[in-house]
Structures are given as structure tokens and as C-alpha cells.
Design a protein around this motif. Structure first.
Motif, mmCIF file in Angstrom:
data_model
loop_
_atom_site.group_PDB
_atom_site.id
_atom_site.type_symbol
_atom_site.label_atom_id
_atom_site.label_comp_id
_atom_site.label_asym_id
_atom_site.label_seq_id
_atom_site.Cartn_x
_atom_site.Cartn_y
_atom_site.Cartn_z
ATOM 1 N N TYR A 36 0.847 -1.165 0.069
ATOM 2 C CA TYR A 36 0.120 0.138 -0.039
ATOM 3 C C TYR A 36 0.812 1.371 -0.002
ATOM 4 C CZ TYR A 36 -4.102 -2.842 1.258
ATOM 5 O OH TYR A 36 -5.017 -3.798 1.095
ATOM 6 N N GLN A 38 0.828 5.340 0.942
ATOM 7 C CA GLN A 38 -0.057 6.486 1.760
ATOM 8 C C GLN A 38 0.454 7.821 1.569
ATOM 9 O OE1 GLN A 38 -0.498 6.161 6.055
ATOM 10 N NE2 GLN A 38 -2.273 6.997 6.039
ATOM 11 N N SER A 41 -2.156 12.803 4.975
ATOM 12 C CA SER A 41 -3.801 13.314 5.101
ATOM 13 C C SER A 41 -4.612 12.454 4.152
ATOM 14 C CB SER A 41 -3.587 14.785 4.611
ATOM 15 O OG SER A 41 -2.850 15.724 5.652
ATOM 16 N N GLN A 42 -3.996 11.329 3.770
ATOM 17 C CA GLN A 42 -4.934 10.491 2.905
ATOM 18 C C GLN A 42 -4.800 8.944 3.631
ATOM 19 O OE1 GLN A 42 -4.453 10.268 -1.126
ATOM 20 N NE2 GLN A 42 -4.172 12.436 -1.249
ATOM 21 N N GLY A 43 -5.903 8.178 3.502
ATOM 22 C CA GLY A 43 -5.872 6.811 3.455
ATOM 23 C C GLY A 43 -5.020 5.886 2.671
ATOM 24 N N PRO A 44 -4.527 4.812 3.022
ATOM 25 C CA PRO A 44 -3.697 4.045 2.411
ATOM 26 C C PRO A 44 -4.330 3.572 0.904
ATOM 27 C CG PRO A 44 -3.374 3.334 4.400
ATOM 28 C CD PRO A 44 -4.723 3.945 4.363
ATOM 29 N N PHE A 46 -4.281 0.836 -2.434
ATOM 30 C CA PHE A 46 -3.499 -0.429 -2.800
ATOM 31 C C PHE A 46 -2.665 -0.204 -4.020
ATOM 32 C CE2 PHE A 46 -3.558 -4.874 -3.806
ATOM 33 C CZ PHE A 46 -3.612 -4.719 -5.414
ATOM 34 N N TYR A 87 3.710 0.703 2.574
ATOM 35 C CA TYR A 87 3.597 -0.604 3.629
ATOM 36 C C TYR A 87 3.545 -1.941 2.734
ATOM 37 C CZ TYR A 87 2.038 3.037 6.883
ATOM 38 O OH TYR A 87 1.940 4.351 7.725
ATOM 39 N N PHE A 100 -0.836 -3.291 9.668
ATOM 40 C CA PHE A 100 0.125 -2.609 9.190
ATOM 41 C C PHE A 100 1.400 -2.454 10.149
ATOM 42 C CE2 PHE A 100 -1.688 -0.308 5.328
ATOM 43 C CZ PHE A 100 -2.897 -0.547 5.751
#
Lengths: 110, 115
Positions: A36, A38, A41-44, A46, A87, A100
Motif C-alpha cells: 500500500y 499512503q 492526510s490520505q488513507g492508504p 492499494f 507498507y 500494518f
């Protein structure tokens, strides 16, 4: 769940290829390897997933040796916008709970 | 791929109060996850929420502090109760589309500051 180990940080320059290696010595037979990305200020998000050998998509390549105890995410010709935390996750399908580790902070310099 | 909307995107709250974070998915999903990410840190799983059953909490997280609702297959809420400054963090909702076989999707997160 197999524990993963990655470098904490990496530096690169625009246009270079970046390889981030993840160790997962206790990977189980039915585990998949997922990466992933990231941004702050954002989500992970794919990037890529594989089980063995090599997987390639429009974003990256994933190299997995025969023993599957490690994997390498390869980012071709990085740009400044690839600066992010990456990640590596290992878990089996069916009852997948994304867990994670610390991730690798990649900084791409001009 | 699933599209996840989280509300609010950010909030500043007084200590001792509670905040409820909403997570809406554009498709039906079996499993939903709630994470916390403190500044400069990785994501820590708070709990797994399945529709029709109580959430399963990870070590260090309890239902009284982080009650979760999962009324249907497209929606969940996480409440951060009796907040203290230590609860300042980003809270993220995630879903597992089983058909995708281990690919998870994440919301943009809720940035919470407790003062």
C-alpha cells in the motif's frame, strides 16, 4: 499474521528506479503479499499484490523469490509525487485483516 | 473498487466530549475496519465490525471508549467517547471486498484534535 520488516526510510531522485524490500520470514502457505501507498492526510491506497514470482501493473512491479520470505516493490522512474509511505502487508485471503507495520518513508528529491 | 466516504473529515473537540465518525460505502461489504493513526506513526487496528454482530476489538481498545455500530452492509460509525488530548489522531475506516481477495480500501480519514 506474518510479521514484516521494512527499512524505515529511503531517499531517491527523480527518474531513478526505487526498490523497497520487505522481509516476512514467517509467511504462511496461503498468505498473499500486498503493498500500500499512503500520502499525507490520505488513507492508504492499494498498489500491488502477489503470491509468488513477479507481478507487474501500471504502477509498480513486485518480485517474490521462490521461498517467499521476502518481496521487493519496484517503482520505475520515480517522480516527486511518489514521495509517500509504503507498507508491506502479509495475510491470507478469506479472513483478511490488514495489519500494518511501520512502513517505509520514501522521499524523492528533484 | 469500493468508494468510502468518511464524515467529518476533521474536527476539533473539547476534552470530555464524544465524537461520532461515520463511514459510508458505495457497495455492500462484509467486513469493515476502524484504524487509528497517530502523527508520524503507522495504522493501528481498533476493531473489526461485521454487520449483525458486535465489533471485535483489538488489545488496548474497549467498547466503552470506542463504541461501534454496523447497522447494515454499507454503513458504520465509530464513536470516540470521553475524549482526552491523547485521542488526537487520524481515524480511518476500511473495507474488505471479499471478491477482491485481500485488497482493502480506505476512507480519507477523520483528523481529530482534542483540546
Amino acid at each position: 499474521l506474518a510479521k514484516t520488516t521494512q527499512p524505515i526510510s529511503m531517499d531517491s531522485y527523480e527518474g531513478q528506479e526505487v526498490n523497497i524490500t520487505c522481509s516476512h520470514n514467517n509467511i504462511a502457505t496461503n498468505d498473499y503479499i500486498t503493498w500500500y501507498q499512503q500520502f499525507p492526510s490520505q488513507g492508504p491506497r492499494f498498489i500491488i499484490q502477489g503470491y509468488k514470482t513477479k507481478v507487474t501493473n501500471e504502477v509498480a512491479s513486485l518480485f517474490i523469490p521462490a521461498d517467499r520470505k521476502s518481496s521487493t516493490l519496484s517503482l520505475p522512474r520515480v517522480s516527486l509525487s511518489d514521495t509517500a509511505v509504503y507498507y508491506c502487508l502479509v495475510a491470507s485471503g478469506g479472513s483478511y485483516i490488514p495489519t500494518f507495520g511501520r512502513g517505509t518513508s520514501l522521499i524523492v528529491h528533484p | 473498487s469500493a468508494v468510502i466516504s468518511q464524515k467529518p473529515s476533521r474536527d476539533i473537540c473539547q476534552r470530555g466530549t464524544s465524537l461520532t465518525i461515520q463511514c459510508q460505502v458505495d457497495s455492500q461489504v462484509t467486513m469493515m475496519f476502524w484504524y487509528r493513526q497517530q502523527p508520524g506513526q503507522s495504522l493501528t487496528l481498533i476493531a473489526t465490525a461485521n454487520q449483525g454482530s458486535e465489533a471485535t476489538y483489538e488489545s488496548g481498545f474497549v467498547i466503552d471508549k470506542f463504541p461501534i455500530s454496523r447497522p447494515n452492509l454499507t454503513f458504520s460509525t465509530l464513536t470516540v467517547s470521553n475524549m482526552s488530548p491523547e485521542d488526537s489522531s487520524i481515524y480511518l475506516c476500511s473495507v474488505d471486498e471479499q471478491a477482491k481477495n485481500t485488497e482493502a480500501f480506505f476512507g480519507q480519514g477523520t483528523r481529530l484534535t482534542v483540546v
